[in-house]
Design an enzyme around this catalytic site. Structure first.
Site, PDB file in Angstrom:
ATOM      1  N   ARG A  15       0.805  -1.215   0.000  1.00 50.37           N
ATOM      2  CA  ARG A  15       0.000   0.000   0.000  1.00 50.37           C
ATOM      3  C   ARG A  15       0.845   1.276   0.000  1.00 50.37           C
ATOM      4  NH1 ARG A  15      -3.509  -2.342   4.957  1.00 50.37           N
ATOM      5  NH2 ARG A  15      -1.598  -3.578   5.130  1.00 50.37           N
ATOM      6  N   GLU A 158     -10.108  -9.612  11.300  1.00 49.34           N
ATOM      7  CA  GLU A 158      -9.509  -8.628  10.389  1.00 49.34           C
ATOM      8  C   GLU A 158     -10.606  -7.865   9.660  1.00 49.34           C
ATOM      9  OE1 GLU A 158      -6.201  -7.806  10.212  1.00 49.34           O
ATOM     10  OE2 GLU A 158      -6.211  -9.132  11.941  1.00 49.34           O
ATOM     11  N   ASN A 231       0.519   2.098   6.882  1.00 47.17           N
ATOM     12  CA  ASN A 231       0.263   1.216   5.744  1.00 47.17           C
ATOM     13  C   ASN A 231       0.375   1.955   4.421  1.00 47.17           C
ATOM     14  OD1 ASN A 231      -0.219  -1.101   7.336  1.00 47.17           O
ATOM     15  ND2 ASN A 231      -2.283  -0.372   7.768  1.00 47.17           N
TER      16      ASN A 231
HETATM   17  C1  UD1 Z   1      -2.061  -6.150  11.390  1.00 46.69           C
HETATM   18  C2  UD1 Z   1      -3.030  -7.054  12.147  1.00 46.69           C
HETATM   19  C3  UD1 Z   1      -4.280  -6.268  12.517  1.00 46.69           C
HETATM   20  C4  UD1 Z   1      -3.912  -5.045  13.298  1.00 46.69           C
HETATM   21  C5  UD1 Z   1      -2.879  -4.181  12.553  1.00 46.69           C
HETATM   22  C6  UD1 Z   1      -2.370  -3.080  13.454  1.00 46.69           C
HETATM   23  C7  UD1 Z   1      -2.640  -9.243  11.172  1.00 46.69           C
HETATM   24  C8  UD1 Z   1      -3.179 -10.310  10.307  1.00 46.69           C
HETATM   25  N1  UD1 Z   1      -3.403  -8.166  11.331  1.00 46.69           N
HETATM   26  O1  UD1 Z   1      -2.670  -5.794  10.165  1.00 46.69           O
HETATM   27  O2  UD1 Z   1      -5.141  -7.083  13.309  1.00 46.69           O
HETATM   28  O3  UD1 Z   1      -5.058  -4.254  13.577  1.00 46.69           O
HETATM   29  O4  UD1 Z   1      -1.745  -5.000  12.190  1.00 46.69           O
HETATM   30  O5  UD1 Z   1      -1.489  -2.229  12.787  1.00 46.69           O
HETATM   31  O6  UD1 Z   1      -1.578  -9.404  11.750  1.00 46.69           O
HETATM   32  N2  UD1 Z   1       4.783  -8.822   8.056  1.00 46.69           N
HETATM   33  C9  UD1 Z   1       5.744  -9.805   7.965  1.00 46.69           C
HETATM   34  N3  UD1 Z   1       5.485 -10.922   7.237  1.00 46.69           N
HETATM   35  C10 UD1 Z   1       4.302 -11.134   6.623  1.00 46.69           C
HETATM   36  C11 UD1 Z   1       3.305 -10.132   6.716  1.00 46.69           C
HETATM   37  C12 UD1 Z   1       3.572  -8.990   7.444  1.00 46.69           C
HETATM   38  O7  UD1 Z   1       6.833  -9.645   8.515  1.00 46.69           O
HETATM   39  O8  UD1 Z   1       4.156 -12.194   6.012  1.00 46.69           O
HETATM   40  C13 UD1 Z   1       5.061  -7.598   8.833  1.00 46.69           C
HETATM   41  C14 UD1 Z   1       4.935  -6.334   8.022  1.00 46.69           C
HETATM   42  O9  UD1 Z   1       6.192  -6.012   7.447  1.00 46.69           O
HETATM   43  C15 UD1 Z   1       4.495  -5.317   9.059  1.00 46.69           C
HETATM   44  C16 UD1 Z   1       3.771  -6.138  10.107  1.00 46.69           C
HETATM   45  O10 UD1 Z   1       4.126  -7.499   9.871  1.00 46.69           O
HETATM   46  O11 UD1 Z   1       5.604  -4.668   9.669  1.00 46.69           O
HETATM   47  C17 UD1 Z   1       2.256  -5.977  10.013  1.00 46.69           C
HETATM   48  O12 UD1 Z   1       1.819  -6.402   8.718  1.00 46.69           O
HETATM   49  P1  UD1 Z   1       0.688  -5.640   7.916  1.00 46.69           P
HETATM   50  O13 UD1 Z   1       0.505  -6.330   6.629  1.00 46.69           O
HETATM   51  O14 UD1 Z   1       0.940  -4.193   7.897  1.00 46.69           O
HETATM   52  O15 UD1 Z   1      -0.570  -5.946   8.835  1.00 46.69           O
HETATM   53  P2  UD1 Z   1      -1.899  -5.085   8.930  1.00 46.69           P
HETATM   54  O16 UD1 Z   1      -2.697  -5.307   7.723  1.00 46.69           O
HETATM   55  O17 UD1 Z   1      -1.578  -3.704   9.292  1.00 46.69           O
HETATM   56 CA    CA Z   2       0.266  -2.505   9.319  1.00 43.87          CA
END
Ligand code: UD1
Ligand code: CA
Length: 459
Positions: A15, A158, A231
């Site tokens: 995003r 979610e 995001n």
């Molecule tokens: C996540 C939470 C959501 C919460 C929000 C708060 C999940 C499924 N959802 O959503 O409940 O309200 O954060 O900000 O966790 N990342 C990895 N590996 C992956 C995917 C993500 O390391 O495979 C890391 C990303 O780099 C990031 C963090 O995890 O730093 C959060 O991932 P992101 O995709 O931003 O989650 P949200 O959709 O924000």
């Molecule tokens: Ca996030």
């Protein structure tokens, strides 16, 4: 109790629409991941496991460059998540490195403003799984906290998986949680990816805790901006302003007058003494230290520099990697380039550029000059438009000017050259040889007037 921290930083951040990995985008001039690592270090963990995946070499290279990492390097364990299958999957890559009896704290690489005091209540001895939640006026995109009739947390849904009723819930999961390593590992092993994004969701580990009868404690974060995730670039820009307002407030409390706290940017670390006045649109970058009673004029930029007490920086000046003694007066429109070292009460006026030069106490370079690779003594007066010609097209050479020298306007000092103490250089001179102490040196063609000259007339 041993604490280990897992930081999630493997995601691409689709995003953001950027080639730069999301966690390297900056807030206050520092990558988001650096903010989280600095906060983590303050919590004194045994190890910080940083989960990287998307552009992992880029991320590790940038972060390894930082002093904070060099100083505490042994703490960081880079863990690879080769495919980004979700936040739960990311944590699973790291838990195998953790001691099963440790308390694990999970932080997100895209939540840069979180503070140690906010997360430390999550770190407890107890069996429970502790989750940081927050009430948001606009919870769009976030995981909603689902509680039962008794108010106990049952699960997180979610945004993309939520039904219309659940979407009305304003309490959201910050995704920052803590619990016992062995237990979290066990609960994560049970999660599935049957959801709207086909991802293994970290928050689903809560369901495991609930079914094992382990209490899930929701701990409320009171400051929304601290737990706000980034995001998109819109989120980033909003958080940047929040971060800047926190920095500005700190300075106000420390006794600095800010003519408009909303029009100051701090991109790095800055220490400012008491009773300084900072005008609008000033930017401080890197490590900046300013003494007491200074005035920083509008639109000035100060980078990696140290400024003494009682200095006045007039508007639109740029000061970079330089040291200014007490009582200096700079600008307006001055460019103080790296390696400039000014003594006390030195005056550098408008449209003057200095570089790699030492200018001693009470000396003045007031107008339109270039001073590079120079050593200038005390009480020297450099007239308007004087140029040190330091470059011969291949090498740089030094100009040395003794105490009490007067350099007439419009002169060029062709380096290497020395002007002895107390010497005077006549205006408009091109000086190619050393000028002895106490003498008047003039290096220009003689002026002559032609009395019987006739003005041409139109034919
Ligand atoms: C996540 C939470 C959501 C919460 C929000 C708060 C999940 C499924 N959802 O959503 O409940 O309200 O954060 O900000 O966790 N990342 C990895 N590996 C992956 C995917 C993500 O390391 O495979 C890391 C990303 O780099 C990031 C963090 O995890 O730093 C959060 O991932 P992101 O995709 O931003 O989650 P949200 O959709 O924000
Ligand atoms: Ca996030």
């Amino acid at each position: 109790m041993t604490i280990e921290i897992i930081i999630l930083a493997a995601g691409q951040g689709t995003r953001m629409r950027s080639a730069l990995p999301k966690v390297l985008h900056c807030i206050g001039g520092k990558p988001m991941l650096q903010h989280i690592i600095e906060t983590s270090i303050k919590l004194k963990p045994q190890t910080i496991h940083v989960v990287v995946g998307h552009e992992k070499d880029w991320v590790t290279r940038e972060i390894n460059k930082l002093n904070v990492v060099e100083e505490t390097g042994a703490l960081i364990n880079w863990v690879e998540q080769a495919e980004q299958l979700g936040t739960g999957h990311a944590v699973m890559q790291a838990t195998s490195w953790a001691n099963p009896s440790s308390t694990i704290l999970i932080l997100n690489g895209d939540t840069p403003l979180i503070q140690p005091e906010t997360v430390s209540p999550l770190i407890t001895h107890s069996e429970s799984l502790n989750l940081l939640t927050v009430e948001l006026d606009d919870p769009v995109g976030m995981g909603r906290v689902i509680r039962d009739e008794e108010g106990q947390i049952r699960k997180i849904v979610e945004h993309k998986d939520a039904n219309p009723g659940q979407l009305l819930i304003k309490e959201i999961n910050t995704n920052c949680m803590a619990g016992n390593a062995a237990q979290i590992t066990k609960w994560l092993a049970r999660i599935k990816n049957q959801n709207a994004q086909n991802e293994y969701y970290l928050p689903d580990s809560i369901v495991g805790a609930v079914s094992d009868g382990v209490p899930v404690n929701g701990i409320h974060a009171h400051k929304q901006e601290e737990v706000a995730g980034v995001n998109s670039r819109l989120d980033l820009s909003k958080l940047e302003r929040k971060y800047q307002s926190i920095q500005a407030n700190r300075l106000l409390f420390e006794g600095v007058t800010l003519l408009d706290p909303d029009r100051l940017d701090i991109r790095g670390e800055c220490q400012i003494g008491m009773d300084c006045v900072i005008d609008i649109n000033v930017i401080f970058e890197g490590d900046v230290s300013i003494g007491n009673n200074c005035v920083i004029g509008a639109n000035s930029i100060i980078k990696n520099s140290t400024i003494g007490d009682q200095c006045i920086i007039e508007p639109n000046s740029l000061i970079d990697q330089s040291i200014l003694g007490d009582g200096c007066q700079i600008g307006p429109f001055a460019r103080i380039r790296p390696g400039t070292h000014l003594g006390k009460r030195v005056k550098i006026g408008n449209f003057v550029e200095t570089k790699k030069s030492k200018i001693d106490n009470e000396s003045k370079v007031n107008h339109l000059s270039y001073v590079g690779d120079s050593l200038i003594g005390k009480s020297v007066n450099v007239g308007a438009g004087v140029i040190t010609c330091n470059y011969d097209g291949a090498n740089k050479h030094q100009t040395s000017i003794g105490d009490d020298v007067f350099i007439g306007s419009g002169s060029q000092l062709v380096a290497p050259v020395e002007i002895g103490k107390g010497a005077t250089i006549g205006a408009g001179s091109t000086i190619t040889k050393n000028a002895p102490e106490g003498t008047l040196t003039i290096g220009r063609s003689k002026q002559k007037s032609i009395p019987d000259w006739v003005k041409p007339s139109e034919k």
